[in-house]
Design a protein around this motif. Structure first.
Motif, short mmCIF file in Angstrom:
data_model
loop_
_atom_site.label_atom_id
_atom_site.label_comp_id
_atom_site.label_asym_id
_atom_site.label_seq_id
_atom_site.Cartn_x
_atom_site.Cartn_y
_atom_site.Cartn_z
N HIS A 68 37.77 35.45 52.85
CA HIS A 68 37.36 35.07 51.51
C HIS A 68 36.78 33.66 51.61
O HIS A 68 37.48 32.71 51.92
N LYS A 70 34.59 30.33 50.22
CA LYS A 70 34.30 29.61 48.98
C LYS A 70 33.74 28.24 49.30
O LYS A 70 34.04 27.65 50.34
N HIS A 76 32.03 32.68 45.25
CA HIS A 76 32.94 33.11 46.30
C HIS A 76 32.59 34.54 46.72
O HIS A 76 32.10 35.34 45.93
N LYS A 77 32.88 34.84 47.99
CA LYS A 77 32.53 36.17 48.47
C LYS A 77 33.50 36.58 49.57
O LYS A 77 33.97 35.74 50.35
N LEU A 92 26.20 32.66 51.09
CA LEU A 92 26.73 32.48 49.75
C LEU A 92 25.59 32.20 48.77
O LEU A 92 24.62 31.52 49.12
N VAL A 99 33.48 28.53 39.46
CA VAL A 99 34.20 29.53 40.25
C VAL A 99 35.37 28.83 40.94
O VAL A 99 35.19 27.91 41.72
N ASN A 101 39.38 29.54 42.80
CA ASN A 101 40.39 30.47 43.29
C ASN A 101 41.61 30.45 42.38
O ASN A 101 42.06 29.39 41.93
N SER A 110 38.86 34.82 43.04
CA SER A 110 38.47 33.79 42.09
C SER A 110 38.46 34.38 40.69
O SER A 110 38.67 35.59 40.50
N GLU A 113 36.12 37.33 40.44
CA GLU A 113 36.33 38.50 41.28
C GLU A 113 37.53 39.34 40.87
O GLU A 113 37.77 40.39 41.47
#
Length: 785
Positions: A68, A70, A76-77, A92, A99, A101, A110, A113
Motif C-alpha cells: 500500500h 502513499k 494512495h494505491k 501514483l 487522502v 490513511n 485510506s 479506498e
C-alpha cells in the motif's frame, strides 16, 4: 528480559530464506517520488523510498507481496508484486482530494479506498478547526453535527445518531468516560494534542462492537511512540468571545531503541458572549431594548477550565514496537440552561480522569500468521455535578479493555485477521439526585475480518459475535405515587427496589466492495447488519438529572396517565429487545486530477430504536440543595420535563456530498452538503435531528500567506417530533488568515460568526436556552520542530 517476554508471547517463528523485492515509485510524468511510504499489507513493516524514488524490500522466498503506497498530494494505491516481476515501477496519480490513511480500520486503507464512508481530519486542517470540545471541532465535517450543550460539553452526532450509538475512542480504545450517558457530560479527550481524528460513518460494530452501531470517532495521537524520531509542535491562542486561552504542546524523541513522548495542554475560558437573549421567548423584547447598543450578553454557566498531560514510552524492535502511556485530565465546566424565576443558578461539573494504555504492533516470521496487534486500556473516571456548591450526583466509571488482532498470511488470496475483544465497565451514579443505579457492563467478542482483490474489485467481509451482560443493583423506583401534570405534586418515596440482570448476544456482519471501474474513479458499496444491547442508562434511569435539566425514565418503565391528568410510573410488560440496524451505503468518488468529489447515500432501517422522548409532562420540586454558603437548604421549585426512553422501529436515510476544485495552484474551492431524514415506522419524526445543510469554502495560498473563507447555511428544521418546536435556519460565516514567519513558525488570525448571527442548534437539548456564540476573533502562534 523484555525480548524474552516478547518471544514467549509470540507464536514461534519459522525462519525462511529471504529474497528482495525492488522497484521505484514515480508520478504520472515519470518523475521519482522521494520519501513515499510503502506499507506491507498484512504486517507492520513499513519502508520509504530514497531521493530517487527507489525501494528495496526483504520478503520470504516464494511469497508475493501486497504494498500500500502513499505520498502527500498523491492518491494512495495498492500493488501486488510477484518476486519474478522485479524491478517494479509503481505509478501514483496526483489528486486535489485530501487522502489520509485510516488508523482505526484493521486493513491498510485510506479514506478514498474504504468500502465504508470515512472522514479523516488531521494536520493543519485539524488545527484550524480545533475547538474546546470534540463536537464543535468536528461539527463542519460532512455527515457530522454537534449536539451543542454550550461550548463546554458538545459531542458529535453522526447521521442523526449520538450517545451510546457513537463510540468515542482514543487510539482505538474506548474513551471510558460518561459522555454517552448524557448530553451535558463532556468527552474526556483533547483534540489540541491529537495527530488526526477519524470519523467512521455508519455502523462500525464489526471493528469496535455494538456501542458503535451509529459510527466511531477515533482520536489518534502519538502518546505511545512508534519510532525514535524527534519532532513536535506547540500552540498559543486567545479567543475574544469568552476570553478563551489555550496553551498546548507535544513532542516525541528517542534514545537508542526507546521512544519517548510528552504532551500537555491548559485551557481557560469565561462565559461566552451571545448575540441576543439566552431564552428564546425573551429574544424579541430583548432586541427592542438593545437595538441601538452593542450587545454584551453572556451565557451563564458556560465557562470552563481544563488541563491535562500524557506521558508515554515504547521499545522499538525490528518487527514493531511495544509501548505504555499514562494520561491525566481535569476539566471544570459550567452547565448552561439553569435558572429559577429569571435568576441564574451556579451549576457546573468537575471531571477527572486517569488513563493507562498499552499498545503493541509486531510482525511475525511465522508460516501461518504475519502480525499481531495488542491493545490494553484502563480508565478511572469521576464526574460530579454541582449546584450552588452542593454535589448532587457523582458519576464514576472504572473500565478495562483488551483487544488482540491476529493477522494471517493470505489463504486463497484472502487477507484478514481474527480479533478477540473484551470490555468491562463498572459505572455508578452516587448522590441524592443519582438518576441511574450502579451498573456493571461486560462484553466479550470474537470477530473475523477478511478482504480480497478480484481484479479491479476489492471485497471486504466480516462477522462479529458478542456476549453482553448488564446488571444493576438497588434500582429504586416509585411505582405507586401519583403526580398531577398541572400541580406537579411529587412525594419522594421509593416503594420498589429491584436487582436486574440482562444478557444478550448481539451479532454483526458486514459485506462491502470497492470497484475501480475506470481510472481516477471508484464505486463503494457496503451492507451492515448490526445489533446493540441497550445501555444501562437507557434501561435503568429514573430520577432528576440536574445537568441536563430533565427527569429521565428508563425503557424498563412506562408513564401511565389517567383521565384526571394524573400519572404514575409502572414497570413495562415488554421484553428487552436488541436494537437491530440494517444499513446500506453507496459511494461514488472521483479522486484524480484537479477536480474531485465524494457522493454518499445511505439508508438505515433500525428495529427497536431506543431514544429519549418528551412526554409533555413535568415534575416540580424534584431536588433540594444547600445554598452556596452551605447553611440552609432550600427547595428548587423549577419544573423538570419528564423524558422517557422508548423503543420503536425507525428509518434514517439521507446523503452527503463533497466537491473539491483546485482552480489554480494557489486557489482551491470546495462545496459540501448533507441531509438526514429520520422517521418512525408508525408515523412521526424522531426528535433532535439536524437539518439540511450546505457549505462552501475557499482557500488561497501564495508565498508565506494563506487565507480561508467559509460559510455554512443550516435550513429551517420543521420535521419535528411531538412537543418539539421548529428551528429557524441560519448562516455562519468564518474566515482565517495566517503567515509563515519561518518554515516552522506561524502566526494566524481567525474570525467566527462574522455576521453576528443569532442562531440555535436544533439537535441540542438547550436549543431554547443557549444560542450559538456571538462574533469572535482569535489570534495565535504555532510552531513545529
Amino acid at each position: 528480559m523484555t525480548r524474552s517476554l516478547l518471544c514467549l508471547a509470540i507464536v514461534a517463528a519459522s525462519h525462511s530464506a529471504l529474497a528482495q523485492v525492488q522497484g521505484v515509485v514515480r508520478d504520472e510524468q515519470g518523475q521519482p517520488i522521494a520519501n513515499a511510504s510503502l506499507d506491507v499489507v498484512g504486517s507492520n513493516l513499513q519502508i520509504r523510498t530514497n531521493a530517487r524514488g527507489e525501494f528495496s524490500l526483504p520478503v520470504q522466498t516464494g511469497k508475493d507481496v501486497e504494498l500500500h503506497v502513499k505520498a502527500p498530494a498523491f492518491m494512495h494505491k495498492t500493488f501486488h508484486l510477484a518476486q519474478g516481476d522485479q524491478p517494479a515501477e509503481l505509478v501514483l496519480s496526483s489528486t486535489a482530494m485530501e487522502v489520509v490513511n485510516v488508523v482505526g480500520l484493521p486493513w491498510h486503507a485510506s479514506n478514498m479506498e474504504s468500502a465504508q464512508p470515512v472522514t479523516v481530519l488531521g494536520g493543519e486542517q485539524l488545527r484550524d478547526r480545533q475547538a474546546a470540545t470534540l463536537g464543535e471541532t468536528l461539527k463542519n465535517e460532512v455527515g457530522v453535527h454537534s449536539n451543542y450543550y454550550g461550548p463546554v460539553a458538545s459531542s458529535p452526532i453522526i447521521r442523526g445518531l449520538e450517545g451510546p450509538r457513537v463510540l468515542i475512542t482514543q487510539n482505538g480504545l474506548d474513551a471510558g468516560d460518561a459522555s454517552r450517558v448524557g448530553p451535558d457530560h463532556a468527552v474526556a479527550t483533547e483534540a489540541s494534542t491529537a495527530r488526526q481524528i477519524e470519523i467512521l460513518r455508519g455502523p462500525a460494530t464489526l471493528f469496535y462492537g455494538s456501542g458503535a452501531i451509529g459510527g466511531v470517532v477515533n482520536i489518534v495521537d502519538d502518546r505511545i511512540p512508534q519510532g525514535t524520531d524527534t519532532y513536535g509542535e506547540w500552540r498559543l491562542e486567545r479567543d475574544s468571545v469568552a476570553n478563551d486561552k489555550l496553551v498546548a504542546a507535544s513532542g516525541n524523541t528517542g534514545v537508542a531503541n526507546v521512544g519517548l513522548h510528552l504532551d500537555g495542554f491548559w485551557r481557560e475560558a469565561d462565559d461566552y458572549k451571545i448575540p441576543g437573549a439566552a431564552e428564546i421567548e425573551t429574544h424579541e423584547e430583548h432586541e427592542e431594548e438593545n437595538h441601538a447598543e452593542h450587545n454584551e450578553d453572556r451565557l451563564a454557566n458556560s465557562s470552563t477550565k481544563a488541563k491535562g498531560f500524557n506521558l508515554g514510552t515504547s521499545y522499538i524492535l525490528d518487527e514493531g514496537f511495544v509501548g505504555l502511556s499514562y494520561g491525566h485530565l481535569e476539566r471544570q465546566y459550567g452547565i448552561p440552561g439553569h435558572g429559577h424565576e429569571g435568576e441564574a443558578v451556579d451549576v457546573y461539573a468537575d471531571l477527572k480522569q486517569d488513563r493507562l494504555q498499552f499498545l503493541s504492533e509486531l510482525s511475525l516470521d511465522d508460516d501461518w500468521f504475519s502480525a499481531i496487534n495488542t491493545r490494553f486500556g484502563f480508565t478511572d473516571y469521576e464526574h460530579s455535578e454541582i449546584e450552588n456548591g452542593a454535589i448532587g450526583t457523582t458519576f464514576n466509571n472504572e473500565s478495562q479493555e483488551a483487544r488482540i488482532d491476529l493477522f494471517h498470511h493470505p489463504l486463497a488470496d484472502w487477507r484478514g485477521a481474527v480479533s478477540v475483544h473484551y470490555k468491562h465497565a463498572d459505572f455508578s451514579a452516587i448522590g441524592e439526585e443519582a438518576f441511574t443505579p450502579p451498573s456493571d457492563t461486560s462484553t466479550l467478542a470474537i470477530a473475523l475480518m477478511e478482504e480480497r482483490h478480484f481484479g479491479d474489485v476489492l471485497v471486504q467481509l466480516g462477522a462479529r459475535i458478542e456476549q453482553v451482560k448488564v446488571s444493576a443493583d438497588n434500582m429504586r423506583v416509585d411505582l405507586n405515587e401519583h403526580h398531577h401534570e398541572d400541580e406537579g405534586d411529587h412525594h419522594d418515596e421509593y416503594l420498589s427496589v429491584f436487582s436486574i440482570d440482562t444478557e444478550s448476544t448481539p451479532f454483526s456482519a458486514s459485506a462491502g466492495l470497492v470497484w475501480d471501474f475506470t481510472p481516477g474513479y471508484n464505486l463503494a458499496f457496503s451492507y451492515t447488519h448490526a445489533e446493540r444491547s441497550p445501555s444501562a442508562a437507557e434501561l435503568f434511569s429514573f430520577g432528576p438529572h440536574i445537568g441536563s435539566g430533565l427527569y429521565e425514565v428508563g425503557a424498563l418503565l412506562q408513564v401511565v396517565e389517567d383521565e384526571a391528568g394524573e400519572f404514575h410510573f409502572d414497570l413495562t410488560r415488554a421484553d428487552i429487545e436488541l436494537e437491530t440496524s440494517n444499513n446500506i451505503d453507496l459511494s461514488l468518488r472521483k479522486f484524480e486530477g484537479d477536480f474531485g468529489f465524494i457522493l454518499n447515500a445511505f439508508y438505515n432501517s433500525i428495529n427497536n430504536y431506543y431514544y429519549l422522548t418528551d412526554t409533555g409532562m413535568t415534575l416540580e420540586g424534584a431536588h433540594d440543595h444547600a445554598s452556596e454558603s452551605g447553611e440552609d437548604e432550600h427547595e428548587n421549585s423549577s419544573e423538570l420535563p419528564v423524558f422517557i426512553y422508548q423503543a420503536h422501529d425507525a428509518n434514517l436515510y439521507g446523503f452527503e456530498g463533497e466537491i473539491i476544485w483546485q482552480m489554480s495552484t494557489p486557489l482551491k474551492l470546495s462545496i459540501t452538503s448533507d441531509y438526514i431524514r429520520a422517521q418512525l415506522d408508525e408515523g412521526g419524526d424522531l426528535p433532535r435531528i439536524p437539518p439540511l445543510r450546505i457549505g462552501a469554502r475557499g482557500e488561497y495560498e501564495i508565498g508565506n500567506w494563506r487565507a480561508e473563507l467559509s460559510g455554512q447555511h443550516y435550513f429551517e428544521q420543521d420535521q419535528t417530533a411531538a412537543f418539539e418546536t421548529n428551528t429557524d435556519g441560519y448562516t455562519l460565516i468564518d474566515a482565517q488568515v495566517s503567515y509563515l514567519l519561518s518554515e516552522d513558525l506561524k502566526i494566524y488570525l481567525k474570525g467566527h460568526n462574522l455576521t453576528d448571527e443569532y442562531a440555535r442548534v436544533h439537535a441540542s437539548f438547550l436549543k431554547d436556552k443557549a444560542p450559538l456564540p456571538a462574533r469572535s476573533f482569535a489570534i495565535g502562534v504555532s510552531g513545529n520542530f
